[in-house]
Design a protein around this motif. Structure first.
Motif: not given
Length: 391
Positions: A129-134
């Protein structure tokens, strides 16, 4: 996801397609050999760089089988083994988060695969979530209902707090792996489900006495999942494939109920507050961690008895908002003895003493644990905040 979707429709037939789509995780595969579907899924999505996050035990359980399948599909794959703390436990704290965040950055991973149980998933979901990846979920034990949660319970400076995170894009639950999980973890998953008896009551209480929001569909889905678990308790205790399948389905369905409502009310009440209180105390004392679901199951059995006593002593006051409804809701919660017997059927601890929680900690937690989630209007909170009271 077909079977899980069918179960949701059976539990709450009035749910419309829009609501179901809002909580859809696709695919959800619960079957023997489910690991074989992971690499094709990644190929279909065009993923080229993957990081497997695991600990030493979960890597041995599934990571070592998953890694070559992904590599053979021509996808770059690396593994991040989350390190244990001084007591030998892998916990979702600052150190674990920093380790995984750095590993994701260094490998330039496009997607993270959480191979493990609840703690690994919490570390992964917050990092992703923090890095914006699934991220993708590969459970290695049917031990918690948080695999598909959007909240990440984390230990920050010794305090348990839940942070916004992300749900997995897909779940691959391999029954061959799950049936081989340690018996204690299977019993913990059942304990986490058993806690829904008291969490559902607390949610009803919070809606009636504290004006908390309530959702009938999320409650119905949770109750449906709980009921089928109880009916399969003996099969779960014997670790039969059908029992493990039912338990895993129920845990995921409980998670979907939380996604539907947007908060953890359907699955988390005073029994979870006791569990979190014990966890923080054990961390403070430097003691080895207890399994989350084992704590929840024992706490739920304890709370069931406490709530009946509260109803007898203070029901006229605390149930005044809707006495008939609240008394009916409490009547659906099995007795302490009944819940303890169910926990013993699956081979888990049934009492605080069997769990390793001493009488002093239990008594103190019954007085203070409601402060862990002070915004939740549980019966335990209401009782403890009466002018003069003691549990």
């Amino acid at each position: 996801m077909n079977q899980v979707l069918d179960n949701l429709k059976a539990a709450a037939p009035w749910l419309d397609g829009k609501a179901l789509q809002a909580i859809a995780i696709n695919p959800i595969i619960i079957e023997a050999g489910a690991l074989r579907h992971v690499a094709p899924y990644l190929q279909d999505r065009g993923i080229q760089r993957v990081l497997i996050a695991a600990d030493a035990n979960t890597h041995a359980a599934a990571g070592t089988m998953l890694w070559p399948r992904i590599a053979d599909a021509g996808i770059s794959v690396q593994t991040a083994l989350i390190k244990p703390d001084a007591q030998g436990d892998v916990i979702a704290d600052e150190s674990s988060l920093v380790q995984l965040l750095m590993d994701i950055r260094q490998t330039n991973a496009e997607l993270v695969i959480a191979v493990g149980s609840g703690t690994i998933h919490d570390i992964v979901r917050y990092s992703a979530y923090t890095l914006g990846i699934p991220f993708v979920s590969v459970p290695t034990a049917p031990s918690v209902d948080g695999f598909n949660s959007k909240g990440a319970p984390l230990i920050i400076r010794g305090e348990k707090r839940t942070f916004a995170a992300t749900a997995p894009d897909a779940i691959f639950a391999d029954l061959d792996v799950l049936c081989a999980a340690p018996s204690a973890m299977v019993a913990a998953g059942f304990g986490d489900m058993l806690g829904k008896y008291t969490s559902l009551f607390d949610w009803t209480y919070g809606a009636a006495a504290g004006n908390e929001p309530h959702d009938n569909a999320a409650a119905a889905i949770t109750a449906y999942a709980l009921d089928k678990c109880v009916k399969h308790a003996e099969s779960i205790g014997r670790r039969e494939q059908e029992g493990i399948r039912v338990l895993m389905e129920a845990l995921i369905e409980s998670g979907l109920a939380m996604l539907l409502f947007g908060q953890s009310h359907p699955a988390s009440g005073a029994e979870h507050h006791l569990s979190h209180y014990w966890e923080m105390e054990y961390l403070r004392l430097g003691r080895p961690a207890l399994l989350h679901g084992a704590k929840v199951g024992v706490a739920s059995a304890a709370i069931a008895g406490v709530y009946r006593r509260i109803a007898e002593e203070q029901g006229e006051t605390l149930f005044a908002a809707d006495r008939e409804r609240l008394e009916q809701a409490l009547a659906t919660v099995p007795s302490t003895a009944e819940l303890q017997q169910l926990l013993r059927v699956v081979g888990g601890p049934a009492t605080a003493q069997e769990l390793g929680v001493d009488d002093e900690l239990l008594t103190r937690s019954l007085r203070e644990a409601h402060r862990v989630r002070a915004n939740r209007h549980t019966l335990l909170k209401a009782y403890n905040e009466l002018p003069v009271t003691a549990v």
